[in-house]
Design a protein around this motif. Structure first.
Motif, PDB file in Angstrom:
ATOM      1  N   LEU A 265       0.835  -1.206   0.000  1.00  9.64           N
ATOM      2  CA  LEU A 265       0.000   0.000   0.000  1.00  9.64           C
ATOM      3  C   LEU A 265       0.867   1.252   0.000  1.00  9.64           C
ATOM      4  O   LEU A 265       0.579   2.229  -0.705  1.00  9.64           O
ATOM      5  CB  LEU A 265      -0.930  -0.005   1.216  1.00  9.64           C
ATOM      6  N   TYR A 266       1.956   1.221   0.767  1.00 12.75           N
ATOM      7  CA  TYR A 266       2.849   2.381   0.830  1.00 12.75           C
ATOM      8  C   TYR A 266       3.813   2.443  -0.350  1.00 12.75           C
ATOM      9  O   TYR A 266       4.324   3.520  -0.661  1.00 12.75           O
ATOM     10  CB  TYR A 266       3.598   2.400   2.166  1.00 12.75           C
ATOM     11  N   ARG A 267       4.067   1.325  -1.014  1.00 13.51           N
ATOM     12  CA  ARG A 267       4.846   1.388  -2.245  1.00 13.51           C
ATOM     13  C   ARG A 267       4.099   2.174  -3.319  1.00 13.51           C
ATOM     14  O   ARG A 267       4.701   2.868  -4.141  1.00 13.51           O
ATOM     15  CB  ARG A 267       5.143  -0.027  -2.758  1.00 13.51           C
ATOM     16  N   PHE A 268       2.779   2.073  -3.313  1.00 17.43           N
ATOM     17  CA  PHE A 268       1.985   2.780  -4.314  1.00 17.43           C
ATOM     18  C   PHE A 268       1.646   4.206  -3.890  1.00 17.43           C
ATOM     19  O   PHE A 268       1.685   5.127  -4.706  1.00 17.43           O
ATOM     20  CB  PHE A 268       0.692   2.009  -4.603  1.00 17.43           C
ATOM     21  N   VAL A 269       1.300   4.403  -2.625  1.00 17.49           N
ATOM     22  CA  VAL A 269       0.918   5.736  -2.134  1.00 17.49           C
ATOM     23  C   VAL A 269       1.452   5.902  -0.715  1.00 17.49           C
ATOM     24  O   VAL A 269       1.137   5.098   0.171  1.00 17.49           O
ATOM     25  CB  VAL A 269      -0.615   5.925  -2.135  1.00 17.49           C
ATOM     26  N   ASP A 270       2.220   6.953  -0.502  1.00 24.89           N
ATOM     27  CA  ASP A 270       2.777   7.226   0.824  1.00 24.89           C
ATOM     28  C   ASP A 270       1.839   8.124   1.621  1.00 24.89           C
ATOM     29  O   ASP A 270       2.174   9.255   1.999  1.00 24.89           O
ATOM     30  CB  ASP A 270       4.155   7.879   0.686  1.00 24.89           C
ATOM     31  N   GLY A 271       0.636   7.643   1.870  1.00 22.40           N
ATOM     32  CA  GLY A 271      -0.303   8.397   2.685  1.00 22.40           C
ATOM     33  C   GLY A 271      -0.679   9.738   2.071  1.00 22.40           C
ATOM     34  O   GLY A 271      -0.682   9.905   0.848  1.00 22.40           O
ATOM     35  N   GLN A 272      -0.983  10.702   2.934  1.00 26.75           N
ATOM     36  CA  GLN A 272      -1.453  12.016   2.496  1.00 26.75           C
ATOM     37  C   GLN A 272      -0.577  13.139   3.034  1.00 26.75           C
ATOM     38  O   GLN A 272      -0.028  13.042   4.137  1.00 26.75           O
ATOM     39  CB  GLN A 272      -2.886  12.263   2.989  1.00 26.75           C
TER      40      GLN A 272
ATOM     41  N   HIS B 200     -17.785  17.582  18.651  1.00 28.30           N
ATOM     42  CA  HIS B 200     -16.849  16.484  18.384  1.00 28.30           C
ATOM     43  C   HIS B 200     -16.699  16.315  16.872  1.00 28.30           C
ATOM     44  O   HIS B 200     -17.572  15.762  16.204  1.00 28.30           O
ATOM     45  CB  HIS B 200     -17.361  15.190  19.024  1.00 28.30           C
ATOM     46  N   ASP B 201     -15.588  16.808  16.329  1.00 22.42           N
ATOM     47  CA  ASP B 201     -15.338  16.749  14.887  1.00 22.42           C
ATOM     48  C   ASP B 201     -14.166  15.819  14.603  1.00 22.42           C
ATOM     49  O   ASP B 201     -13.096  15.945  15.208  1.00 22.42           O
ATOM     50  CB  ASP B 201     -15.019  18.138  14.338  1.00 22.42           C
ATOM     51  N   VAL B 202     -14.376  14.907  13.666  1.00 23.80           N
ATOM     52  CA  VAL B 202     -13.347  13.933  13.302  1.00 23.80           C
ATOM     53  C   VAL B 202     -13.194  13.900  11.792  1.00 23.80           C
ATOM     54  O   VAL B 202     -14.192  13.872  11.060  1.00 23.80           O
ATOM     55  CB  VAL B 202     -13.718  12.522  13.822  1.00 23.80           C
ATOM     56  N   ASN B 203     -11.960  13.940  11.323  1.00 24.81           N
ATOM     57  CA  ASN B 203     -11.669  13.733   9.903  1.00 24.81           C
ATOM     58  C   ASN B 203     -10.297  13.066   9.823  1.00 24.81           C
ATOM     59  O   ASN B 203      -9.291  13.667  10.193  1.00 24.81           O
ATOM     60  CB  ASN B 203     -11.686  15.050   9.133  1.00 24.81           C
ATOM     61  N   VAL B 204     -10.277  11.831   9.350  1.00 21.96           N
ATOM     62  CA  VAL B 204      -9.089  10.985   9.478  1.00 21.96           C
ATOM     63  C   VAL B 204      -8.292  10.937   8.182  1.00 21.96           C
ATOM     64  O   VAL B 204      -8.836  10.674   7.110  1.00 21.96           O
ATOM     65  CB  VAL B 204      -9.484   9.559   9.909  1.00 21.96           C
ATOM     66  N   TYR B 205      -6.998  11.183   8.315  1.00 17.62           N
ATOM     67  CA  TYR B 205      -6.043  11.115   7.209  1.00 17.62           C
ATOM     68  C   TYR B 205      -5.248   9.814   7.289  1.00 17.62           C
ATOM     69  O   TYR B 205      -4.970   9.309   8.383  1.00 17.62           O
ATOM     70  CB  TYR B 205      -5.040  12.267   7.291  1.00 17.62           C
ATOM     71  N   LEU B 206      -4.859   9.296   6.125  1.00 18.14           N
ATOM     72  CA  LEU B 206      -3.880   8.216   6.070  1.00 18.14           C
ATOM     73  C   LEU B 206      -2.503   8.859   6.169  1.00 18.14           C
ATOM     74  O   LEU B 206      -2.124   9.678   5.326  1.00 18.14           O
ATOM     75  CB  LEU B 206      -4.011   7.430   4.765  1.00 18.14           C
ATOM     76  N   LEU B 207      -1.748   8.505   7.202  1.00 22.43           N
ATOM     77  CA  LEU B 207      -0.492   9.196   7.479  1.00 22.43           C
ATOM     78  C   LEU B 207       0.624   8.750   6.538  1.00 22.43           C
ATOM     79  O   LEU B 207       0.716   7.569   6.190  1.00 22.43           O
ATOM     80  CB  LEU B 207      -0.056   8.930   8.922  1.00 22.43           C
TER      81      LEU B 207
ATOM     82  N   GLY C  85      -7.972  20.224   7.900  1.00 24.66           N
ATOM     83  CA  GLY C  85      -8.492  19.016   8.525  1.00 24.66           C
ATOM     84  C   GLY C  85      -9.690  18.409   7.858  1.00 24.66           C
ATOM     85  O   GLY C  85     -10.379  17.595   8.468  1.00 24.66           O
ATOM     86  N   SER C  86     -10.008  18.772   6.619  1.00 26.49           N
ATOM     87  CA  SER C  86     -11.231  18.278   5.986  1.00 26.49           C
ATOM     88  C   SER C  86     -10.981  17.337   4.817  1.00 26.49           C
ATOM     89  O   SER C  86     -11.931  16.846   4.219  1.00 26.49           O
ATOM     90  CB  SER C  86     -12.077  19.458   5.493  1.00 26.49           C
ATOM     91  N   LEU C  87      -9.733  17.080   4.474  1.00 24.99           N
ATOM     92  CA  LEU C  87      -9.424  16.330   3.256  1.00 24.99           C
ATOM     93  C   LEU C  87      -9.000  14.890   3.529  1.00 24.99           C
ATOM     94  O   LEU C  87      -8.417  14.239   2.668  1.00 24.99           O
ATOM     95  CB  LEU C  87      -8.317  17.048   2.467  1.00 24.99           C
TER      96      LEU C  87
ATOM     97  N   ALA D  44      -3.327   5.923  10.805  1.00 26.44           N
ATOM     98  CA  ALA D  44      -4.222   6.993  10.363  1.00 26.44           C
ATOM     99  C   ALA D  44      -4.705   7.742  11.586  1.00 26.44           C
ATOM    100  O   ALA D  44      -4.817   7.171  12.676  1.00 26.44           O
ATOM    101  CB  ALA D  44      -5.407   6.422   9.580  1.00 26.44           C
ATOM    102  N   ALA D  45      -4.983   9.031  11.408  1.00 28.12           N
ATOM    103  CA  ALA D  45      -5.392   9.840  12.551  1.00 28.12           C
ATOM    104  C   ALA D  45      -6.158  11.059  12.086  1.00 28.12           C
ATOM    105  O   ALA D  45      -6.007  11.532  10.961  1.00 28.12           O
ATOM    106  CB  ALA D  45      -4.170  10.273  13.364  1.00 28.12           C
TER     107      ALA D  45
END
Length: 376
Positions: A138-145, A168-175, A155-157, A204-205
Motif C-alpha cells: 500500500l505504501y509502495r503505491f501511495v505514501d499516505g497524504q 466532536h469533529d473527526v476527519n481521518v487522514y492516512l499518514l 483538517g477536511s481532506l 491513520a489519525a
C-alpha cells in the motif's frame, strides 16, 4: 497441429488467454513464436489486465519504450512480493483514485508518491517492526497524504473521512510513512498509553479537532481503533486476516488492505459520500443507502436517518458499557413537492420533531418537541 502451425490471429488469442508468464515461456520455443509473443498489442492486453494502464508506463509513472518493457519493469520492481497481491493492491488504489478524481479532487491532490524499498527498510529498522506485506505494498503505491497546505493544516481532506457530533469533529487522514514513524515514537502512543505494545504503529489519525487514531498490529496484521479507556477494537474480523508475512501463495491480506478495499466499495456505491457544510467538503461516514440507514417519505418529504459508532469517546469498561454514536437526520423535498390535503407546496418548514431512538429494540431516548427552524 501445434502452436507454430496456427494462424497469427489464433496464436494471438491463445497467447492472450494463457497470460504473460506462459507467453514468456512460449517465446523460448522458436523464432516465430518469439515474434508473436513480443507483439505490442499482446502486451498491451497484459498491462491493461494486470496493471490497469493504457499507455506503457513504468512504476514511477515515466514512459517506457514498449508495453512489454513496461510490464517487465513492473515485475522487476515488485519481484519481492506475490504478483497477485501486487495487482490487488494496485486495483485498490486505482479504485480510490478514480472515485476521488470524480468526486473529491481536493483530497486526491494530497496523495503522496509511493515510497521505496529502502524507505520501508529504514522504517522497519527504526521501529523494530516488520510490516505486513499488504501494508508494505500500500505504501509502495501511495505514501499516505500530505498533512499541510499553503494555508496551513487542513483538517477536511482526510481519505478515511469522518463525522461531526456537536463539538466532536473527526476527519481521518492516512499518514505518510515518516509521520507514522514520528507519531508512533513520540506523541500518540505515549499519550494514549500503548507504548508497551511494540508491535503497534499509528497508521491513520484525525489531524485536527477531536482525536481518533487507527493502529496496526504489525505481527498479526489486524487494524484497531482505540476507545476512551484505551481498549483496542478490531476493524475487521480476525478470521479474514491471514498470511500477512508469507511471501508464497496468494492468500495474503491484512486488515489495512481489507479496510481500504471496503472503504473504496462504499465510496463507489454511494453508501458514503462527500458532504459540504459551510463551504467545506469532506468524506462523511454517515451511510446514505439502506439498509445501513433508514429512509421514509411522508407527504412528499423524505427523511433519512443514519448513525456511526464513535469508539474514541466510548468506554466499554463502564457498567453497563458506554457506546457512543453520532446520528444524522437529512430531510429533502421529493420532486413533486410537499403534498398536504391534496395541495402541492414547493417548500416547507420543520417546526416539530419526534425522534424515537432505539438500541436492540429498546427505546433509550424519546425526543418530542419544537424543532430547529430551517427550510427543508
Amino acid at each position: 497441429m501445434g502452436l507454430e502451425d496456427a494462424g497469427d490471429l489464433v496464436l494471438h488469442i491463445v497467447l492472450s488467454k494463457i497470460g504473460p508468464e506462459n507467453t514468456a515461456r512460449v517465446a523460448c520455443v522458436s523464432k516465430r513464436l518469439k515474434v508473436s509473443a513480443s507483439e505490442e498489442s499482446l502486451w498491451s492486453i497484459f498491462c491493461s489486465n494486470d496493471l490497469n494502464i493504457s499507455t506503457p508506463l513504468d512504476p514511477h509513472g515515466d514512459p517506457a519504450p514498449s508495453f512489454k518493457r513496461a510490464y517487465q519493469l513492473w515485475r522487476e520492481s515488485f519481484r519481492m512480493y506475490p504478483w497477485n497481491l501486487v495487482k490487488r493492491v494496485r486495483l485498490c488504489w486505482d479504485n480510490l483514485k478514480q472515485w476521488l478524481t470524480l468526486n473529491f479532487p481536493e483530497a486526491k491532490a494530497t496523495l503522496r508518491k509511493g515510497v521505496t524499498e529502502d524507505d520501508l527498510q529504514e522504517f522497519e529498522t527504526s521501529l523494530k517492526v516488520k510490516l505486513p506485506l499488504p501494508t508494505r505494498l500500500l505504501y509502495r503505491f501511495v505514501d499516505g497524504q500530505e498533512l499541510s497546505s499553503p494555508n496551513g493544516l487542513d483538517g477536511s481532506l482526510g481519505l478515511i473521512g469522518g463525522y461531526s457530533a456537536y463539538s466532536h469533529d473527526v476527519n481521518v487522514y492516512l499518514l505518510p510513512l515518516k509521520e507514522v514513524m514520528r507519531e508512533t515514537k513520540e506523541s500518540f502512543m505515549r499519550d494514549l498509553g500503548f507504548s508497551s505494545r511494540l508491535d503497534l504503529i499509528v497508521m491513520a489519525a484525525s489531524v485536527v479537532a477531536s482525536l481518533k487514531i487507527f493502529l496496526l498490529d504489525c505481527t498479526t496484521g489486524q487494524l484497531f481503533t482505540g476507545t476512551s479507556n484505551r481498549q483496542l477494537l478490531p476493524c475487521v474480523p480476525d478470521a479474514l486476516v491471514r498470511s500477512v508475512h508469507d511471501t508464497n501463495g496468494d492468500q495474503q491480506q491484512d486488515a489495512m488492505l481489507l479496510w481500504l478495499e471496503e472503504h473504496g466499495r462504499r465510496l463507489q456505491t454511494g453508501t458514503i459520500n462527500v458532504r459540504q457544510q459551510n463551504n467545506v467538503k469532506s468524506i462523511s461516514l454517515f451511510p446514505e443507502i439502506p439498509p445501513l440507514c433508514s429512509v421514509s417519505v411522508t407527504n412528499g418529504v423524505q427523511v433519512r436517518a443514519s448513525s456511526v459508532f464513535i469508539p474514541e469517546i466510548s468506554n466499554l469498561r463502564d457498567q453497563p458499557p458506554a457506546y457512543w454514536y453520532a446520528y444524522s437526520i437529512r430531510m429533502s423535498l421529493m420532486p413533486e413537492g410537499c403534498i398536504l390535503n391534496g395541495t402541492h407546496h414547493s417548500s416547507c418548514q420543520l417546526y416539530w420533531r419526534h425522534w424515537v431512538i432505539r438500541a436492540d429494540n429498546e427505546v433509550i431516548d424519546n425526543v418530542n418537541g419544537e424543532a430547529v427552524i430551517g427550510k427543508v
